[in-house]
Write an enzyme that holds these catalytic residues in place. Sequence first.
Site, short mmCIF file in Angstrom:
data_model
loop_
_atom_site.label_atom_id
_atom_site.label_comp_id
_atom_site.label_asym_id
_atom_site.label_seq_id
_atom_site.Cartn_x
_atom_site.Cartn_y
_atom_site.Cartn_z
N HIS A 484 2.61 -2.71 -6.10
CA HIS A 484 3.28 -2.64 -4.80
C HIS A 484 3.85 -3.97 -4.30
CE1 HIS A 484 4.53 -0.77 -1.20
NE2 HIS A 484 3.52 0.03 -1.01
N TYR A 600 -0.41 4.94 11.17
CA TYR A 600 0.60 4.08 10.53
C TYR A 600 1.65 4.96 9.87
CZ TYR A 600 2.31 0.40 7.29
OH TYR A 600 3.06 -0.52 6.60
N THR A 613 9.40 -3.52 5.25
CA THR A 613 8.94 -2.40 6.06
C THR A 613 8.50 -2.86 7.44
OG1 THR A 613 6.65 -2.59 5.26
CG2 THR A 613 8.14 -1.13 4.04
#
Length: 783
Positions: A484, A600, A613
């Site tokens: 990630h 979230y 993001t």
Amino acid sequence: MRQPSLSYVQAWAMAEAHQAVGFQFTVSAEGIDFHLSREVLKHIYLSGVTSWRKRAIRFKNGILTGVYPASPSSWLVVVVAIMSTMYARIDPSMGMIDTIKATLPVSDYLTLQTKTLLSAMLFATGLWLSLIMILRYTLKLLLSYQGWIFEPHGKRSCSTRIWLMLVKMFSGRKPLLYSFQASLPRLPVPSVKDTIKRYLESVRPLLDDEQYNQMEIVANEFKKDLAPKLQKYLVLKSWWATNYVSDWWEEYIYLRGRSPIMVNSNFYVMDLLYITPTHRQTARAGNAVHAMLQYRRKLERGEHTPMQALGTVPMCSYQMERMFNTTRIPGIQTDIIQHLKDRKHLVVYHKGRFFRVWLYYGGRHLWPSELEAQFQRILDDPAEPRPGELKLAALTAGKRVPWAQARLKYFSQGPNKASLETIESAAFFLTLDDEAHGYDPEKLRSLDLYAKSLLHGKCYDRWFDKSFNLIAYENGKLGLNAEHSWADAPIVGHMWEYVLATDCFQLGYTGDGHCNGEVSKDLPPPLKLQWDIPAECQSVIETSYTLATEIAEDVDFHGCLFDEFGKGLIKKCRSSPDAFIQMALQLAHYRDKGEFCLTYEASMTRIFKEGRTETVRSCTGESTAFVRAMEDPLQSKAQRLALFCKAAEKHQHMYRLAMTGSGIDRHLFCLYIVSKYLGIDSPFLKQVLSEPWRLSTSQTPQQQLNLVDIQKFPKYVGAGGGFGPVADDGYGVSYIIVGENLITFHISSKFSSPETDSYRFGQNIRQAMLDIRALFAMKENGL
């Protein structure tokens, strides 16, 4: 250790011999006699031609990107225009051409006419470069306007329509992948006042009056005392750095984490839901790898079309640079991301063995049929893994510090170093899995087991540090496991959409399921990597494997296919599909746990340069009011519907704020990092950063709708992907809205938590979706 079969040894020997005779020389009394293989010289020539062609294309595309939104031919137009005015005895430079001419050195080779022409060309070039800068700056100013995001869908104002026309006008024609990078605006730093206000508003429904009053006092003290000082440093960084968030986000959220990245950070992406083009494992892998090589070639040349909102507003392409040839390297204090270029091999794992496979032959990519043959050789290889090799990749699934220490101690020399460098420099990592997975409507939990296999596998058959792992199952199903830190899920999803469409609609298969095309007889076989792993290292591997197994076994996963309705009906209800689903998640969570929680939802900020993001805090005062109304039998359907519409509109507004750089959490995160650098302790920031996200959600977007006509091929739909639970007692929910009538939910939690149950939560989501849909029944006849 079992010996390889005679046929395999012979094939290897023949290939080695073929390469060895490419160049021979003999020393005799008559002198030195050279023997050169024409075939080898041919491949050397082809490799050189391919290399120079690649350089030429990169150079050309670099120029096109460098002068965008102008074009190289526009330089000639400007030069000709300036020359024409001079012949008409008009001086458009207002004396600058004469000034340039006067500064040119005196030379016998430079006549007065030559000096005049050269001066005019220099002036025209300077004018041309100045026009490019003006165009870029104008485009950047235009792209700094975000009013279009806040307008209702399908209702563009006159000013927005004019703005879109101007953006198109200044955007040039046929942009390349990185054409807009120099024109993208920078992510703005929100004001502290606005961030604190929005933060307090977001936590109000989660706190009682006493808790909220205390939080308000702490927040206002921070806003008054510490925040102005921290904000000044952050504003300074925003002026100096390309993006004031992204580098700290990558370092402190990802690379400095010392806990295992398997499940906790890595995510997965699934194959087509209903279709398996071939059940031959090696054939499917051959097509997929070839499609990835095509994608990588276009990526390296910058030839992909940039993503554009509304077909006009460009998004940042920076994250795509590190998709291939990238590995997360473990460190004692922090990891680093190693990105290389022009790597021409792939590493394949099968039943505990690691193999290097060359991806090029004779200056070209291997054809899918040739890749299939190479992978079949690996499946047929009877060699057993060496001691410690079977579970070696478990090091990447365990804690980062033991892996970093083992890497320094046991993999810094000899065959271990060479083999590890081969893995870490590979284009990506392929696992030829010895299990069969995929969605099967006749098998209970097939989607759940498929997801768990992609997320963690056996804990030793994925190299979790690679930018992504391609997993090919025995039954022909595929999937990805992605690291990630280097990029967010939409970047991987973009590539995966291309691969699946290319696999099914361009490359195809023969009638018996093999890849199309011939196979060269001279391909060198895959090379088995060699390891010499001492007993001490094997103990470290086993420790990492034990920990990774505990993590994997604790993952409670449920895949939920919701096909009662989808985006089509939701839009008829005049609601945003994302807001509709988020309200359903709030209702489902309240029914599941009997309480609200900090929620979230990931949104992107890629309309800004190097944007990643931002967080949308989906649990709002409006959403909690709606949920309570749904659970209150005294509330009428009309009242519930009005509250739903209000909550959905609030959610949409929050999402738009996040996209335009006015979110809450990235700003507070960066203020916290500044405070740590300055050695300042902030109770408010410490409290904010320690709050658990018990409901973490994300939508997997479909980005390239032009690749597959879902109306014509309704079964060729992807299943999206998912991630592990963020909190020990919470849920992770990823969802993808596919076509008009399908929404797939990927739900994760932990078995160790008595408060969560992924299957139960999935059922609550399904019922919540249906209950919200029922609110619109009274309006249906009028739709």
